[in-house]
Design a protein around this motif. Sequence first.
Motif, PDB file in Angstrom:
ATOM      1  N   TYR A 263       0.214   4.280 -13.373  1.00  0.00           N
ATOM      2  CA  TYR A 263       1.233   4.605 -12.369  1.00  0.00           C
ATOM      3  C   TYR A 263       2.503   5.139 -13.031  1.00  0.00           C
ATOM      4  O   TYR A 263       3.115   6.096 -12.540  1.00  0.00           O
ATOM      5  N   ALA A 267       4.128   8.852 -12.465  1.00  0.00           N
ATOM      6  CA  ALA A 267       5.507   9.015 -11.976  1.00  0.00           C
ATOM      7  C   ALA A 267       6.328   9.871 -12.928  1.00  0.00           C
ATOM      8  O   ALA A 267       7.065  10.776 -12.497  1.00  0.00           O
ATOM      9  N   GLU A 272       2.183  13.655  -7.881  1.00  0.00           N
ATOM     10  CA  GLU A 272       2.596  13.121  -6.590  1.00  0.00           C
ATOM     11  C   GLU A 272       1.998  11.737  -6.303  1.00  0.00           C
ATOM     12  O   GLU A 272       0.782  11.584  -6.148  1.00  0.00           O
ATOM     13  N   GLU A 274       3.428   7.789  -4.169  1.00  0.00           N
ATOM     14  CA  GLU A 274       4.467   7.222  -3.318  1.00  0.00           C
ATOM     15  C   GLU A 274       4.347   5.706  -3.329  1.00  0.00           C
ATOM     16  O   GLU A 274       3.260   5.162  -3.576  1.00  0.00           O
ATOM     17  N   SER A 387      14.198   9.152  -9.577  1.00  0.00           N
ATOM     18  CA  SER A 387      12.957   9.607  -8.939  1.00  0.00           C
ATOM     19  C   SER A 387      11.782   8.722  -9.340  1.00  0.00           C
ATOM     20  O   SER A 387      10.927   8.393  -8.515  1.00  0.00           O
ATOM     21  N   GLU A 390      12.185   5.298  -7.584  1.00  0.00           N
ATOM     22  CA  GLU A 390      11.853   5.343  -6.164  1.00  0.00           C
ATOM     23  C   GLU A 390      10.338   5.263  -5.951  1.00  0.00           C
ATOM     24  O   GLU A 390       9.873   4.581  -5.035  1.00  0.00           O
ATOM     25  N   LYS A 391       9.563   5.924  -6.794  1.00  0.00           N
ATOM     26  CA  LYS A 391       8.106   5.905  -6.653  1.00  0.00           C
ATOM     27  C   LYS A 391       7.508   4.552  -7.028  1.00  0.00           C
ATOM     28  O   LYS A 391       6.478   4.152  -6.477  1.00  0.00           O
ATOM     29  N   VAL A 490       1.227   1.316  -5.160  1.00  0.00           N
ATOM     30  CA  VAL A 490       1.401   2.777  -5.219  1.00  0.00           C
ATOM     31  C   VAL A 490       0.233   3.436  -4.485  1.00  0.00           C
ATOM     32  O   VAL A 490      -0.893   2.931  -4.514  1.00  0.00           O
TER      33      VAL A 490
END
Length: 543
Positions: A263, A267, A272, A274, A387, A390-391, A490
């Motif tokens: 993960y 990231a 991509e 989330e 960024s 946040e992920k 994730v």
Amino acid sequence: MTNEYQLRVLPENAYSEDAIKQYLAKEKGLDIRTLNAVRVLKKSIDARQRTIYVNLKVRAYVNEYPQEEQFERTEYANVEGKPQVIVVGEGPGGLFAALKLIELGLRPVILERGKDVRERKKDLALIKKTQKVDPESNYCFGEGGAGAYSDGKLYTRSKKRGNVNKILNVFCQHGASSSILYEAHPHIGTDKLPRVIENMRNTIIKCGGEVHFQTKMTEFLLSTKGEETKVDGVKAIYLPAGQELEFKGPVILATGHSARDIYTYLAKANIEIEPKGIAVGVRLEHPAHLIDQIQYHNKNGKGKYLPTAEYSMVTQVDGRGVYSFCMCPGGFVIPAATGPEQIVTNGMSPANRGTKWSNSGMVVEIRPEDTTSAELSIQKSTDTDSSVYEKLKVMYFQESLERMTWQQGNYQQTAPAQRMADFVNNRLSFDLPKSSYAPGLISSPLHFWMPKFIASRLQEAFKFFGKHHHGFLTNEAVLIASETRTSSPVRIIRNHDNLMHVRLQGLFPCGEGAGYAGGIVSAGIDGERCAEMCAEYLTNEAN
């Protein structure tokens, strides 16, 4: 001649094939001398009332014997020399993807960071002896994935996603009991599943596939043509020698819900992903006999003919779900950390579900937006840009709770614990009941140090469950912290139609680790679907 019957019988009439024969002979007027066999097609227990019934669908064979196998066999041909597909991870998603690739005439090459299922067992035993966790071989990492040594339950609600019966039949073909085909809540058992997994691996190798143990993926091999980016394979490390390797082909990424290094790589590489909601809480362990008494409405418990009782509980507290998870009747609580400075609990049951304890996860729903609240927010590391944070913010919260639990557990795998009624009433437990958790427990005020967002909801849920299940809320039960690995924090974003990553051609995020499954069967279904889409992708590439 064969006949099928729907039966509603007392447990003593459903306990064995002979008992069912005797019942059919008496109630249906059959001659037991000509009733050669009875095959159970469906079975469930109705324990809603004081009188317990077993619902059966059976096939009776009169003057003949069953000619067919109890399961449907899948044929696997040799795929040596066929186009190869890289499968990262050998949990249920990866195993079923690999077997489906063979069905489709493709050659799977499996990369598994952990050890084979037998060698892995030795590392699990060392957790109790040394209080240390091998970060590559533990209850989550290794052949079979998290399910291999954490119960082997096969119940799923994912019937709309694929063929559940196909998954169960493949398990039977590789050595699982045929009872999983008719039980309402099928279960292989953590003592039986490793051999089944070995047999599945042997099928893959026999058909020309490859399985590489202790081989950890580090990054993708990418190429760009115009505006299209394509995954051509992966780089990996053979861990014992530190040797760097490359494997070419499209990739089915089935790394499981605890592959935090993957993960983090995704990231930081701007691939991509989330954040996804999870659920966290505790392992709740009761004496098995007490749960039997509650669920079967009988002070004598399950008696001679009933299995160890299960339960499923759910409620809402302050806008978040609180529910039981991965209930293990007659089982153990296990240490499921994947690295240093973590305590993670999980549960498992042997096939006979015969221990003195029953446990389940008791967890609170956590949504990505919750991690920004004052109660759950995590201090962002100075070397993590916004960024990336946040992920991975749900993963960071998960990590922080596991580290906090380790600190409360005396910086070992000794788990902080509290009697159930003491927790609800904000009291320290001065002693603890005997527990199945092998590394040991230490009394700790979970109500005080766990985030209030979680602790207060658990307290209210336990009051509700105790009100509706008399005897459930008791100091005979113990809460063992913390249950955090209910699912992936994730989601790796893929297209709905072809299951391929939204930007990277040739990458198929798969199973629990990708955020698209929630157990052995659903991960197996997703593995088969990813294999089918990968085959279609290769056909289109060839044309």
